[in-house]
Write an enzyme that holds these catalytic residues in place. Sequence first.
Site, PDB file in Angstrom:
ATOM      1  N   TRP A 195     -96.771  34.882 -89.730  1.00 49.32           N
ATOM      2  CA  TRP A 195     -96.962  34.486 -88.324  1.00 49.32           C
ATOM      3  C   TRP A 195     -97.793  35.547 -87.616  1.00 49.32           C
ATOM      4  O   TRP A 195     -97.610  36.746 -87.837  1.00 49.32           O
ATOM      5  CB  TRP A 195     -95.591  34.342 -87.667  1.00 49.32           C
ATOM      6  CG  TRP A 195     -95.670  33.881 -86.244  1.00 49.32           C
ATOM      7  CD1 TRP A 195     -95.664  32.604 -85.799  1.00 49.32           C
ATOM      8  CD2 TRP A 195     -95.773  34.714 -85.087  1.00 49.32           C
ATOM      9  NE1 TRP A 195     -95.752  32.574 -84.444  1.00 49.32           N
ATOM     10  CE2 TRP A 195     -95.826  33.869 -83.974  1.00 49.32           C
ATOM     11  CE3 TRP A 195     -95.841  36.096 -84.887  1.00 49.32           C
ATOM     12  CZ2 TRP A 195     -95.931  34.346 -82.677  1.00 49.32           C
ATOM     13  CZ3 TRP A 195     -95.955  36.584 -83.594  1.00 49.32           C
ATOM     14  CH2 TRP A 195     -95.995  35.698 -82.498  1.00 49.32           C
TER      15      TRP A 195
ATOM     16  N   PRO B 250     -92.791  49.926 -53.333  1.00 48.32           N
ATOM     17  CA  PRO B 250     -91.594  50.750 -53.442  1.00 48.32           C
ATOM     18  C   PRO B 250     -90.347  49.890 -53.265  1.00 48.32           C
ATOM     19  O   PRO B 250     -90.323  48.998 -52.412  1.00 48.32           O
ATOM     20  CB  PRO B 250     -91.747  51.758 -52.306  1.00 48.32           C
ATOM     21  CG  PRO B 250     -93.224  51.833 -52.090  1.00 48.32           C
ATOM     22  CD  PRO B 250     -93.759  50.478 -52.395  1.00 48.32           C
TER      23      PRO B 250
ATOM     24  N   ASP C  85     -86.740  75.670 -77.415  1.00 47.88           N
ATOM     25  CA  ASP C  85     -86.738  76.341 -78.720  1.00 47.88           C
ATOM     26  C   ASP C  85     -85.331  76.378 -79.298  1.00 47.88           C
ATOM     27  O   ASP C  85     -85.137  76.227 -80.491  1.00 47.88           O
ATOM     28  CB  ASP C  85     -87.306  77.751 -78.595  1.00 47.88           C
ATOM     29  CG  ASP C  85     -86.581  78.615 -77.577  1.00 47.88           C
ATOM     30  OD1 ASP C  85     -85.989  78.065 -76.627  1.00 47.88           O
ATOM     31  OD2 ASP C  85     -86.591  79.853 -77.721  1.00 47.88           O
TER      32      ASP C  85
ATOM     33  N   ARG D  78     -78.952  80.793 -76.659  1.00 48.71           N
ATOM     34  CA  ARG D  78     -79.075  82.162 -76.136  1.00 48.71           C
ATOM     35  C   ARG D  78     -79.770  82.175 -74.775  1.00 48.71           C
ATOM     36  O   ARG D  78     -80.052  81.119 -74.205  1.00 48.71           O
ATOM     37  CB  ARG D  78     -79.817  83.027 -77.149  1.00 48.71           C
ATOM     38  CG  ARG D  78     -81.267  82.640 -77.334  1.00 48.71           C
ATOM     39  CD  ARG D  78     -81.951  83.571 -78.334  1.00 48.71           C
ATOM     40  NE  ARG D  78     -83.324  83.208 -78.535  1.00 48.71           N
ATOM     41  CZ  ARG D  78     -83.907  83.117 -79.723  1.00 48.71           C
ATOM     42  NH1 ARG D  78     -83.213  83.351 -80.823  1.00 48.71           N
ATOM     43  NH2 ARG D  78     -85.184  82.809 -79.810  1.00 48.71           N
ATOM     44  N   ASP D  79     -80.052  83.362 -74.303  1.00 51.39           N
ATOM     45  CA  ASP D  79     -80.704  83.500 -72.990  1.00 51.39           C
ATOM     46  C   ASP D  79     -82.200  83.208 -73.127  1.00 51.39           C
ATOM     47  O   ASP D  79     -83.031  84.076 -72.906  1.00 51.39           O
ATOM     48  CB  ASP D  79     -80.455  84.911 -72.439  1.00 51.39           C
ATOM     49  CG  ASP D  79     -80.813  86.001 -73.444  1.00 51.39           C
ATOM     50  OD1 ASP D  79     -81.293  85.665 -74.548  1.00 51.39           O
ATOM     51  OD2 ASP D  79     -80.612  87.191 -73.130  1.00 51.39           O
ATOM     52  N   GLU D  80     -82.503  81.979 -73.486  1.00 48.14           N
ATOM     53  CA  GLU D  80     -83.907  81.591 -73.650  1.00 48.14           C
ATOM     54  C   GLU D  80     -84.071  80.102 -73.303  1.00 48.14           C
ATOM     55  O   GLU D  80     -84.417  79.782 -72.201  1.00 48.14           O
ATOM     56  CB  GLU D  80     -84.375  81.907 -75.074  1.00 48.14           C
ATOM     57  CG  GLU D  80     -85.870  81.735 -75.231  1.00 48.14           C
ATOM     58  CD  GLU D  80     -86.477  82.657 -76.258  1.00 48.14           C
ATOM     59  OE1 GLU D  80     -85.772  83.478 -76.862  1.00 48.14           O
ATOM     60  OE2 GLU D  80     -87.696  82.553 -76.473  1.00 48.14           O
TER      61      GLU D  80
ATOM     62  N   ASP E 140     -93.467  75.311 -80.641  1.00 47.04           N
ATOM     63  CA  ASP E 140     -92.369  74.679 -81.358  1.00 47.04           C
ATOM     64  C   ASP E 140     -92.515  73.160 -81.301  1.00 47.04           C
ATOM     65  O   ASP E 140     -92.387  72.459 -82.299  1.00 47.04           O
ATOM     66  CB  ASP E 140     -91.017  75.096 -80.753  1.00 47.04           C
ATOM     67  CG  ASP E 140     -90.815  76.604 -80.750  1.00 47.04           C
ATOM     68  OD1 ASP E 140     -91.774  77.334 -80.444  1.00 47.04           O
ATOM     69  OD2 ASP E 140     -89.698  77.072 -81.044  1.00 47.04           O
TER      70      ASP E 140
ATOM     71  N   TRP F 175     -99.846  77.431 -79.933  1.00 46.68           N
ATOM     72  CA  TRP F 175     -98.939  77.170 -78.811  1.00 46.68           C
ATOM     73  C   TRP F 175     -99.708  76.386 -77.733  1.00 46.68           C
ATOM     74  O   TRP F 175     -99.390  75.233 -77.453  1.00 46.68           O
ATOM     75  CB  TRP F 175     -98.362  78.498 -78.288  1.00 46.68           C
ATOM     76  CG  TRP F 175     -97.102  78.901 -79.010  1.00 46.68           C
ATOM     77  CD1 TRP F 175     -95.834  78.855 -78.518  1.00 46.68           C
ATOM     78  CD2 TRP F 175     -96.972  79.364 -80.378  1.00 46.68           C
ATOM     79  NE1 TRP F 175     -94.928  79.259 -79.491  1.00 46.68           N
ATOM     80  CE2 TRP F 175     -95.592  79.579 -80.630  1.00 46.68           C
ATOM     81  CE3 TRP F 175     -97.853  79.611 -81.406  1.00 46.68           C
ATOM     82  CZ2 TRP F 175     -95.115  80.023 -81.862  1.00 46.68           C
ATOM     83  CZ3 TRP F 175     -97.384  80.072 -82.632  1.00 46.68           C
ATOM     84  CH2 TRP F 175     -96.024  80.268 -82.850  1.00 46.68           C
TER      85      TRP F 175
ATOM     86  N   GLU G 110     -83.622  79.210 -86.909  1.00 46.13           N
ATOM     87  CA  GLU G 110     -84.865  79.799 -86.418  1.00 46.13           C
ATOM     88  C   GLU G 110     -85.575  80.572 -87.523  1.00 46.13           C
ATOM     89  O   GLU G 110     -86.792  80.526 -87.647  1.00 46.13           O
ATOM     90  CB  GLU G 110     -84.533  80.751 -85.260  1.00 46.13           C
ATOM     91  CG  GLU G 110     -85.736  81.513 -84.739  1.00 46.13           C
ATOM     92  CD  GLU G 110     -85.406  82.299 -83.481  1.00 46.13           C
ATOM     93  OE1 GLU G 110     -84.225  82.685 -83.328  1.00 46.13           O
ATOM     94  OE2 GLU G 110     -86.311  82.519 -82.658  1.00 46.13           O
TER      95      GLU G 110
HETATM   96  C1  RAM Z   1     -89.214  82.785 -79.678  1.00 45.89           C
HETATM   97  C2  RAM Z   1     -88.868  81.372 -79.402  1.00 45.89           C
HETATM   98  C3  RAM Z   1     -89.780  80.332 -79.945  1.00 45.89           C
HETATM   99  C4  RAM Z   1     -91.124  80.828 -80.359  1.00 45.89           C
HETATM  100  C5  RAM Z   1     -91.514  82.069 -79.660  1.00 45.89           C
HETATM  101  C6  RAM Z   1     -92.871  82.604 -80.054  1.00 45.89           C
HETATM  102  O1  RAM Z   1     -88.703  83.593 -78.665  1.00 45.89           O
HETATM  103  O2  RAM Z   1     -87.559  81.152 -79.793  1.00 45.89           O
HETATM  104  O3  RAM Z   1     -89.233  79.611 -80.982  1.00 45.89           O
HETATM  105  O4  RAM Z   1     -92.065  79.829 -80.101  1.00 45.89           O
HETATM  106  O5  RAM Z   1     -90.569  83.064 -79.789  1.00 45.89           O
END
Ligand code: RAM
Length: 867
Positions: free
Chosen positions: A35, A68, A445, A449-451, A458, A515, A729
């Site tokens: 079809w 709207p 990423d 953690r503190d990120e 990535d 990147w 990672e």
């Molecule tokens: C780390 C990140 C990420 C990567 C960079 C360059 O801090 O976790 O995965 O893209 O570095």
Amino acid sequence: MDELSPVRFEHHREALGIGEASPRLSWQVASEPGWRQAAYELAIGDTVFRAESASSVLVPWPDAPLRPREARTVRVRVTGADGSVSDWSDPATVERGLDAESWEAALISPGVDERGPAALLRREFTVDGDIAFARLYATAHGIYVAEINGRRVGDDALAPGWTSYHRRLRYQSYDVTDLVRPGANAIGFQVADGWWRGRLGFVPGARDTYGTFLGLLAQLEITRTDGSRIVIVSDAAWRSATGRGPVRFADLYDGERYDATRELPGWSGTGFDDSGWAACRAGALDVATLVAPDGPPVRATEGRAVRETITTPSGRTVLDFGQNLAGRLRIRVRGRRGSTVTIRHAEVLEDGELGTRPLRTAQATDSYTLRGDPGGEDWEPEFTIHGFRYAEASGDYDDLSAVAMVYHSDLERTGWFACSDELLTRLHENIVWGMRGNFVDVPTDCPQRDERLGWTGDLQVFAPTAAYLYDCAGFLASWLRDLSADQTPAGTVPLFVPRVDFPGPFASPAPTAGWGDAAVIVPWVAYQRFGDVGLLRRQYASMRAWVDGLTAALGPGTLFDKPAMQLGDWLDPAAPPDEPWAAATDPHLVATAYRAHVAELLARIAAVLGEESDAVKYADLAEGVRQAFHDEYVTPRGRIVSDSQTAYALALEFGLLRDPDQRALAGRRLVELVRAKRHHVATGFLGTPLICDALTSAGAVDDAYQLMRQTGCPSWLYPVTMGATTVWERWDSMLPDGSVNPGQMTSFNHYAFGAVADWMHRVIGGLAPAAPGYRELRISPCPGGGLTWARASHVTPYGLAEVSWRRSDGVLTVDVTVPSGCVATVVLPGHASPVEAGPGRHQFSCACRDAADDPEWHPAPFLPEFS
Ligand code: RAM
């Protein structure tokens, strides 16, 4: 007769409050084999629009643009080339959100603003007349939850999500018809720091990224049965309290502290005494920055039960959920009023105790102070999220049970893979979890953690895998809008999107290969997989800005050798734990290879968009950069400087070697290098997604399988043998002795190395797009590695495509499903001539070596053995 799915609008899973006035429409047909669609009809309200067209994906909106707030119901029916006419599809409703002129609300801030606790903002109002329907439009500087008459609005989390707030602030639209009522009503919001001013990123003390005050913008529109409208807006008449409610503290990284003894019963209902509360302050907001969502919100998608309760060597209680995930605990606890339960989260155990070192400075700690209900009480934090598998509960309570609620953008699952090797199948499952843990409004990423930043590289490598596993077209479209918005005037793409200009080396973005290239590669991948040419068009200026910016900085046919700092083949196994950039491959070689590749892609994109002179310009640029690469890095016979796997993989996969003899030698050399490492991985973030494809196209698919099935460290399967439930990672985030890698960056939930799943789908499974949106498929399974069967299935924009093969007694049998509207080219191993297959199910078979005959490779190292 044919079955039709309801129409979809753009890439929305839910089409309430969309931003597009003329949303493109898509549907899927389940048809008889043979079809073909010849025409379609769209019934929008009472008007029918007909088009003689075979298209069913992202066809243009045929009617007047939506105003709207305007809602329409749409149905589709199709006519086949054979003259058959389908039934009408079930109706689907679309409703547009607000435009800039529609906003009457003012941005308001709490009269007294205090860091840490969630602020409460409320007002009461009266509805006279009968209600037909009601909508709440809202956003915040911070993250918010709304309640109307004591009931929570919506089931989403972490609203409004994270965008480049000053340029694009997303608002949400909620159907609140069931929450409002004639007569007296009340509305209340809790607003917490979130991404706006909470902790963000790895620079110590970084907070207040977007501003120092919380803010709320809310517009509640109640439409009466007679069509008239009551509009309740945030303004200075709202009352606010900070530090009085139960949420004592909330931060995305550090966690939430909730004191149930301080709950304010009825605060979002009528008749609550807010006389002691402060008046709100009205502020300014550029309504032109307000945007509707492109994809679904973050939600809890699953609850996971405790798999094991562990008593640690030091006597603590740790709950193991058996799966590393992003989310938070929902607890049920019984105990004395005023006592507190504290919950700490971590991805791993170290020496039998909670392993929090990989969290760096993120506290990831929640606490709950009990009301003391004799029957027990339930709690889950609202304004935080953690990446964890283990949770340690401590405090003074009688009993406690917990479920781990999994949170991520509520995308629709579209891709599956399994095969006879359980470790590979588990790896694939881990990759799915890597995506779930990191597609939390922004592609991050890592979630723990503190990120937790939207690192562009990535996503660039993972995008093909992501686009297979989940329908992330809208999610990516939104992120790409932020990417464009956050580029510098010179076109430089930040390392992470949304962009955050931390002090120090990340203060202003520098052009970084692999990147920044996300600007071109991610839209290209989205176009290939979702067939959205409109997205290419929308991102085109951003792509050109990136590529032209580099040309302005580096010259046309040159190396990408500035700035000196490139991330390169980040985190290859040769890089020392604390020098992840110090990879085996020259970073400027990597950068130049990417530069040539992306210029070539841009030339192809320009051609797709009909930008002919640009197509020539970028093809010339690509040729110039390829020549520069060649002159600098390639010997006349085809060896490449660095002599590393990544160098050859880049050159081969990015088509940088024009001479067939050079290509052949490079392919052979790559195989030698892979064998020299005894099929252990030797690539980082940028080489890893290419290595198996490079081996496959060099005719060494058996070596690709050996690499893929390696279980020693470093390899893809090594973490699986160590009990991993996500992708790590580092190749060795956990060392073979079970200890956690001493490096500063040791996440156990990073999707980048999971980019190999795309090869698994296309080469093991044999399911690949051959034209945008899988309108044409290439089905070419390559059995190997001792596998006896494999299966790949993917819901393409046209419907389900599937390849399933098994081999026994020297015969390979391949079952194929081709979606309606598509055509597949089927290439069987050892068969030179491809076969065409139209929509429907097909079976093919051919002679094939047995799994047991797959060459067990006995390496004779050409290079010193890997140690
Ligand atoms: C780390 C990140 C990420 C990567 C960079 C360059 O801090 O976790 O995965 O893209 O570095």
